[in-house]
Scaffold this active site. Structure first.
Site, PDB file in Angstrom:
ATOM      1  N   SER A 218       0.835  -1.200   0.000  1.00 55.11           N
ATOM      2  CA  SER A 218       0.000   0.000   0.000  1.00 55.11           C
ATOM      3  C   SER A 218       0.868   1.248   0.000  1.00 55.11           C
ATOM      4  O   SER A 218       1.974   1.253   0.562  1.00 55.11           O
ATOM      5  CB  SER A 218      -0.863  -0.013   1.256  1.00 55.11           C
ATOM      6  OG  SER A 218      -1.437   1.245   1.477  1.00 55.11           O
TER       7      SER A 218
ATOM      8  N   TYR B 289      -1.931  -1.262  11.095  1.00 52.56           N
ATOM      9  CA  TYR B 289      -2.233  -1.743   9.741  1.00 52.56           C
ATOM     10  C   TYR B 289      -1.098  -1.368   8.784  1.00 52.56           C
ATOM     11  O   TYR B 289      -0.543  -2.202   8.068  1.00 52.56           O
ATOM     12  CB  TYR B 289      -3.569  -1.151   9.233  1.00 52.56           C
ATOM     13  CG  TYR B 289      -3.655  -1.165   7.729  1.00 52.56           C
ATOM     14  CD1 TYR B 289      -3.936  -2.349   7.044  1.00 52.56           C
ATOM     15  CD2 TYR B 289      -3.397  -0.015   6.976  1.00 52.56           C
ATOM     16  CE1 TYR B 289      -3.960  -2.380   5.651  1.00 52.56           C
ATOM     17  CE2 TYR B 289      -3.419  -0.029   5.597  1.00 52.56           C
ATOM     18  CZ  TYR B 289      -3.697  -1.210   4.935  1.00 52.56           C
ATOM     19  OH  TYR B 289      -3.704  -1.241   3.570  1.00 52.56           O
TER      20      TYR B 289
ATOM     21  N   LYS C 274       2.057  -3.690   6.575  1.00 48.18           N
ATOM     22  CA  LYS C 274       2.460  -3.650   5.157  1.00 48.18           C
ATOM     23  C   LYS C 274       3.958  -3.446   5.033  1.00 48.18           C
ATOM     24  O   LYS C 274       4.631  -4.060   4.202  1.00 48.18           O
ATOM     25  CB  LYS C 274       1.686  -2.542   4.412  1.00 48.18           C
ATOM     26  CG  LYS C 274       0.193  -2.804   4.299  1.00 48.18           C
ATOM     27  CD  LYS C 274      -0.096  -4.043   3.459  1.00 48.18           C
ATOM     28  CE  LYS C 274      -1.540  -4.472   3.494  1.00 48.18           C
ATOM     29  NZ  LYS C 274      -1.795  -5.769   2.863  1.00 48.18           N
TER      30      LYS C 274
HETATM   31  C1  UD1 Z   1      -5.861   4.636   3.753  1.00 50.13           C
HETATM   32  C2  UD1 Z   1      -4.454   4.376   3.284  1.00 50.13           C
HETATM   33  C3  UD1 Z   1      -4.415   3.205   2.347  1.00 50.13           C
HETATM   34  C4  UD1 Z   1      -5.066   2.025   3.003  1.00 50.13           C
HETATM   35  C5  UD1 Z   1      -6.495   2.372   3.315  1.00 50.13           C
HETATM   36  C6  UD1 Z   1      -7.155   1.201   3.995  1.00 50.13           C
HETATM   37  C7  UD1 Z   1      -3.027   6.330   3.027  1.00 50.13           C
HETATM   38  C8  UD1 Z   1      -2.567   7.445   2.136  1.00 50.13           C
HETATM   39  N1  UD1 Z   1      -3.932   5.511   2.538  1.00 50.13           N
HETATM   40  O1  UD1 Z   1      -6.561   5.123   2.677  1.00 50.13           O
HETATM   41  O2  UD1 Z   1      -3.091   2.869   2.049  1.00 50.13           O
HETATM   42  O3  UD1 Z   1      -4.983   0.904   2.179  1.00 50.13           O
HETATM   43  O4  UD1 Z   1      -6.502   3.471   4.220  1.00 50.13           O
HETATM   44  O5  UD1 Z   1      -8.480   1.482   4.304  1.00 50.13           O
HETATM   45  O6  UD1 Z   1      -2.586   6.179   4.156  1.00 50.13           O
HETATM   46  N2  UD1 Z   1     -12.858  10.829   3.593  1.00 50.13           N
HETATM   47  C9  UD1 Z   1     -13.844  11.742   3.893  1.00 50.13           C
HETATM   48  N3  UD1 Z   1     -15.043  11.289   4.351  1.00 50.13           N
HETATM   49  C10 UD1 Z   1     -15.287   9.954   4.533  1.00 50.13           C
HETATM   50  C11 UD1 Z   1     -14.282   9.019   4.220  1.00 50.13           C
HETATM   51  C12 UD1 Z   1     -13.054   9.484   3.762  1.00 50.13           C
HETATM   52  O7  UD1 Z   1     -13.662  12.952   3.748  1.00 50.13           O
HETATM   53  O8  UD1 Z   1     -16.391   9.601   4.969  1.00 50.13           O
HETATM   54  C13 UD1 Z   1     -11.565  11.314   3.084  1.00 50.13           C
HETATM   55  C14 UD1 Z   1     -10.404  10.961   3.986  1.00 50.13           C
HETATM   56  O9  UD1 Z   1     -10.246  11.918   5.001  1.00 50.13           O
HETATM   57  C15 UD1 Z   1      -9.260  10.931   2.990  1.00 50.13           C
HETATM   58  C16 UD1 Z   1      -9.921  10.485   1.677  1.00 50.13           C
HETATM   59  O10 UD1 Z   1     -11.314  10.692   1.854  1.00 50.13           O
HETATM   60  O11 UD1 Z   1      -8.769  12.220   2.816  1.00 50.13           O
HETATM   61  C17 UD1 Z   1      -9.681   9.023   1.368  1.00 50.13           C
HETATM   62  O12 UD1 Z   1      -9.986   8.263   2.529  1.00 50.13           O
HETATM   63  P1  UD1 Z   1     -10.089   6.686   2.519  1.00 50.13           P
HETATM   64  O13 UD1 Z   1     -10.981   6.227   1.429  1.00 50.13           O
HETATM   65  O14 UD1 Z   1     -10.398   6.248   3.916  1.00 50.13           O
HETATM   66  O15 UD1 Z   1      -8.650   6.196   2.107  1.00 50.13           O
HETATM   67  P2  UD1 Z   1      -7.201   6.576   2.702  1.00 50.13           P
HETATM   68  O16 UD1 Z   1      -7.278   7.095   4.067  1.00 50.13           O
HETATM   69  O17 UD1 Z   1      -6.507   7.371   1.666  1.00 50.13           O
END
Ligand code: UD1
Length: 337
Positions: A125, A150, A154
């Protein structure tokens, strides 16, 4: 047909990879404990590929199940997806994560060495980069201390693989560092199926559009980005699946004791607000969203430099962000029918 073991093959990325493997002339053999996937996925996979799917229920920490599968299907390679992936949960139950994610890799590698199974593609990841000092990230961008157990699993698994290859065990390894997988199979028959409330952005978006969630909260709009929300590199799951097929073919051409690592992303960053707006536009739907506080532990921005995978594996993404968000919604609509 050469058989490939797909651990976690009933899961989101595993199930799409099974489809792509078959298209490329391999026979997927799925091993899944169904702890975060449903058995109905196997039936839907069979509908897509037009034949029965070889599938075993079991935990790949359990060597006896590997023995059983191997005695019935002499697989020549492994794609190891099986792992827990909820960042928040991993901080509450770290041992569960180390036992499952690290433990299963060790059991699997031991087994591969014993049987002379040569090739393994490992699901890593972009989390291993933490918040990088320089963007986009290349494979040689230094890894940072993990933000969660987590993420640490990795990193540890990557390290185990490097040491294992150095020990001349006769195994060839590619670690793929996924950015943010989104989208679903264009048929709408398989896709991401989170248990309970989704943690990830796009499942939360589609469930909000479907009326399952009242609204989606954008975690922070005061970051140092164009619109203040975080930036990620969103990659269509079919493209990601294709990267595994290319990685396997590439491994076939290598000599024993080979290790390499590739970023799998599009090379483009999009903000969370762009995702919401693009989803609304391509699907002609209004999403109920609100700006909320930052989520603890979030990386502000990350996207991939993809030159290495483009040139070495000859892999290029075929799907756009619009395709991803249309396919995710198509899948969600099929789920509520
Ligand atoms: C993270 C990890 C990824 C991992 C994954 C597992 C990083 C860069 N990424 O993904 O490697 O495999 O978790 O689950 O560390 N968001 C909102 N509202 C929501 C949900 C998410 O605003 O309800 C935003 C988050 O704050 C983030 C973005 O959407 O900025 C993506 O979030 P998400 O889909 O959870 O993935 P990552 O955190 O990037």
């Amino acid at each position: 047909m050469k058989k490939i073991l797909i651990t976690g093959g009933a899961g989101y990325i595993g199930s799409h990879t099974a489809v792509e493997l078959l298209k490329a002339g391999y026979e997927p053999v799925i091993l899944d404990d169904f702890s975060n996937s449903q058995s109905s996925v196997i039936d839907r996979l069979a509908e897509i590929i037009g034949k029965d799917v070889i599938c075993y229920e079991g935990d790949c920490n359990d060597k006896s199940i590997l023995e059983k599968v191997y005695s019935e299907h002499k697989f020549v390679g492994v794609i190891h997806f099986a792992a827990f992936k909820a960042v928040g949960e991993s901080t509450i139950e770290p041992l569960k994560y180390y036992r499952n994610n690290v433990g299963s890799l060790i059991v699997l590698l031991d087994f591969m060495k014993e049987k002379g199974i040569k090739n393994i593609v490992f699901s890593s990841s972009c989390t291993v980069y933490g918040q990088p000092d320089k963007l986009p990230v290349t494979e040689s961008t230094p890894r940072k201390d993990a933000e969660s157990p987590y993420g640490n699993t990795k990193k540890i698994c990557e390290d185990i693989l490097v040491d294992f290859v150095k020990s001349k065990a006769g195994v060839k390894v590619i670690s793929l560092r996924y950015f943010n997988p989104v989208g679903a199979h264009p048929s709408g028959k398989i896709g991401e199926l989170p248990n309970g409330t989704p943690n990830n952005l796009v499942p939360y978006v589609t469930q909000t559009a479907a009326g399952i969630r009242e609204k989606i909260t954008v975690f922070g709009d005061d970051y140092d980005t164009e619109d203040g929300s975080c930036i990620r590199d969103f990659i269509h799951v079919m493209d990601l699946a294709d990267a595994h097929v290319k990685a396997l073919s590439y491994l076939n051409e290598q000599d024993d004791d080979f290790y390499d690592v590739f970023n799998v992303g599009t090379g483009n960053g999009n903000t969370v607000l762009e995702i919401i707006k693009t989803f609304e536009k391509v699907n002609r739907i209004k999403l109920n969203y609100a700006i909320g506080p930052r989520r603890v532990g979030d990386v502000v921005k990350i996207w991939a430099d993809t030159k290495k995978i483009n040139t070495v594996l000859g892999w290029h993404p075929k799907y756009t962000l619009e395709d991803s968000l249309r396919d995710s919604w198509n899948w969600q609509k099929n789920l509520i029918k």
